[in-house]
Write a protein that holds these residues in place. Structure first.
Motif, PDB file in Angstrom:
ATOM      1  N   ILE A  52       0.788  -1.082  -0.056  1.00  0.00           N
ATOM      2  CA  ILE A  52       0.088   0.002   0.177  1.00  0.00           C
ATOM      3  C   ILE A  52       0.845   1.318  -0.146  1.00  0.00           C
ATOM      4  N   GLY A  53       1.801   1.301   0.798  1.00  0.00           N
ATOM      5  CA  GLY A  53       2.821   2.433   0.861  1.00  0.00           C
ATOM      6  C   GLY A  53       3.567   2.609  -0.539  1.00  0.00           C
ATOM      7  N   TYR A  54       3.925   1.635  -1.250  1.00  0.00           N
ATOM      8  CA  TYR A  54       4.505   1.956  -2.367  1.00  0.00           C
ATOM      9  C   TYR A  54       3.592   2.448  -3.620  1.00  0.00           C
ATOM     10  N   TYR A  55       2.196   2.077  -3.573  1.00  0.00           N
ATOM     11  CA  TYR A  55       1.349   2.327  -4.485  1.00  0.00           C
ATOM     12  C   TYR A  55       1.050   3.807  -4.145  1.00  0.00           C
ATOM     13  N   GLU A  56       0.904   4.310  -3.050  1.00  0.00           N
ATOM     14  CA  GLU A  56       0.550   5.480  -2.335  1.00  0.00           C
ATOM     15  C   GLU A  56       1.810   6.488  -2.822  1.00  0.00           C
ATOM     16  N   GLN A  57       2.969   6.025  -2.819  1.00  0.00           N
ATOM     17  CA  GLN A  57       4.013   6.759  -3.213  1.00  0.00           C
ATOM     18  C   GLN A  57       4.145   6.807  -4.623  1.00  0.00           C
ATOM     19  N   ASN A  68      -2.311   2.043 -10.234  1.00  0.00           N
ATOM     20  CA  ASN A  68      -2.104   2.197  -8.828  1.00  0.00           C
ATOM     21  C   ASN A  68      -3.575   1.929  -8.131  1.00  0.00           C
ATOM     22  N   TYR A  69      -4.544   2.780  -8.943  1.00  0.00           N
ATOM     23  CA  TYR A  69      -5.940   2.506  -8.157  1.00  0.00           C
ATOM     24  C   TYR A  69      -6.324   1.097  -8.127  1.00  0.00           C
ATOM     25  N   LEU A  70      -6.027   0.391  -9.502  1.00  0.00           N
ATOM     26  CA  LEU A  70      -6.571  -0.838  -9.159  1.00  0.00           C
ATOM     27  C   LEU A  70      -5.724  -1.609  -8.543  1.00  0.00           C
ATOM     28  N   SER A  71      -4.444  -1.645  -8.255  1.00  0.00           N
ATOM     29  CA  SER A  71      -3.816  -2.458  -7.344  1.00  0.00           C
ATOM     30  C   SER A  71      -4.144  -2.058  -5.816  1.00  0.00           C
ATOM     31  N   LEU A  72      -4.428  -0.681  -5.495  1.00  0.00           N
ATOM     32  CA  LEU A  72      -4.812  -0.456  -4.192  1.00  0.00           C
ATOM     33  C   LEU A  72      -6.165  -1.313  -4.102  1.00  0.00           C
ATOM     34  N   ALA A  73      -7.132  -1.159  -5.024  1.00  0.00           N
ATOM     35  CA  ALA A  73      -8.302  -1.860  -4.830  1.00  0.00           C
ATOM     36  C   ALA A  73      -8.217  -3.254  -4.598  1.00  0.00           C
ATOM     37  N   ALA A  74      -7.271  -4.126  -5.369  1.00  0.00           N
ATOM     38  CA  ALA A  74      -6.885  -5.321  -5.126  1.00  0.00           C
ATOM     39  C   ALA A  74      -6.439  -5.619  -3.896  1.00  0.00           C
ATOM     40  N   VAL A  75      -5.515  -4.839  -3.192  1.00  0.00           N
ATOM     41  CA  VAL A  75      -4.953  -5.105  -1.916  1.00  0.00           C
ATOM     42  C   VAL A  75      -6.309  -5.001  -0.827  1.00  0.00           C
ATOM     43  N   TYR A  76      -7.040  -4.203  -1.031  1.00  0.00           N
ATOM     44  CA  TYR A  76      -8.187  -4.213   0.075  1.00  0.00           C
ATOM     45  C   TYR A  76      -9.216  -5.010  -0.085  1.00  0.00           C
TER      46      TYR A  76
END
Length: 267
Positions: A52-57, A68-76
């Motif tokens: 999450i930290g890497y995607y937000e950075q 990044n939006y898609l990857s963050l969605a996948a994490v959650y």
């Protein structure tokens, strides 16, 4: 199932994304890409917080690096935090609207969260996309219309419930017609007859709508009943200028009317 959805999201991201035109300071795409890749590696290793930290950075480095939006969605989603995932999928689809697999997952997520109006809108978008494919994606259409039927039932929308059950049965019959064995299930003819009953019920709920009439014309055509097929085609044609049809349904109606008129002139 949730894990499969997560990796489908990541697969769509890895397939490549368009970017938006940047505003303000120039984005640092190389840094954003490197950070996103580190996030992917962290996620594969189960280091969710780091990912999450890497995607937000990465988003800070380049706000328009939409994967990044898609990857963050996948994490959650993987963590079972559907509410957290929802806005990221929305942001991704706002930037990348032509992602039907992601839109279908988003519609299902909205359905789980009981955001029924938004879910219905996105399932309808999925229907439009499936209809635009070179080959009819009847399985996707059956699924989407089944979901739309259930949403209509929850919203006490009798017209929508009958309409989507009828259309879903029509596409199920189409799918069944491609398989030789029925395995004791309803025959294609049986499914079409049930579709006709549901679409007729929808027509009774809203007599001015074109969509039930269009599918009734197709159902009766498949049943080789030309007289009712022509009658419902005429009713669809009369209602079409004033009610909703998808782009593919409009084109299909226009072609069917042209064929009818050409045949009439040749008699």
């Amino acid at each position: 199932m949730r894990r499969l959805l997560v990796f489908a999201c990541l697969g769509a991201a890895l397939s490549g994304c368009h970017t938006l035109i940047p505003l303000g300071d120039p984005p640092d795409r190389p840094r954003a890409t490197a950070l996103w890749s580190q996030g992917q590696a962290a996620l594969r290793d189960g280091r969710t917080a780091e990912a999450i930290g890497y995607y937000e950075q990465s988003l800070v480095a380049d706000p328009d690096f939409t994967r990044n939006y898609l990857s963050l969605a996948a994490v959650y989603l993987d963590a079972g935090e559907d509410e957290q995932a929802c806005p990221y999928l929305a942001q991704y689809l706002e930037a990348e609207p032509d992602r039907p697999v992601v839109r279908l997952q988003y519609a299902e997520l909205l359905r789980r969260l009981h955001h029924l109006t938004d879910a219905r809108q996105n399932f309808e978008e999925c229907v439009i996309d499936a209809q635009e494919k070179s080959e009819a994606l009847s399985r996707n259409l059956v699924h989407c219309h089944s979901q739309l039927m259930e949403i209509a039932a929850e919203q006490e929308d009798d017209y929508g419930e009958h309409l989507h059950r009828g259309i879903g049965l029509y596409w199920l019959a189409f799918e069944r017609s491609r398989v030789a064995e029925t395995d004791g299930k309803l025959t294609v003819e049986g499914l079409l007859c049930k579709a006709a009953a549901e679409l007729t019920a929808a027509r009774m709920e809203k007599p001015d709508e074109a969509r039930p009439c269009w599918y009734l014309s197709q159902v009766w055509r498949q049943l080789a009943q030309q007289q009712p097929a022509r009658r419902w085609l005429r009713a669809a044609d009369q209602a079409a200028p004033f009610t909703y049809l998808t782009p593919a349904e409009k084109r299909g109606l226009q072609v069917a009317c042209l064929e009818r008129d050409t045949a009439a002139r040749l008699k």
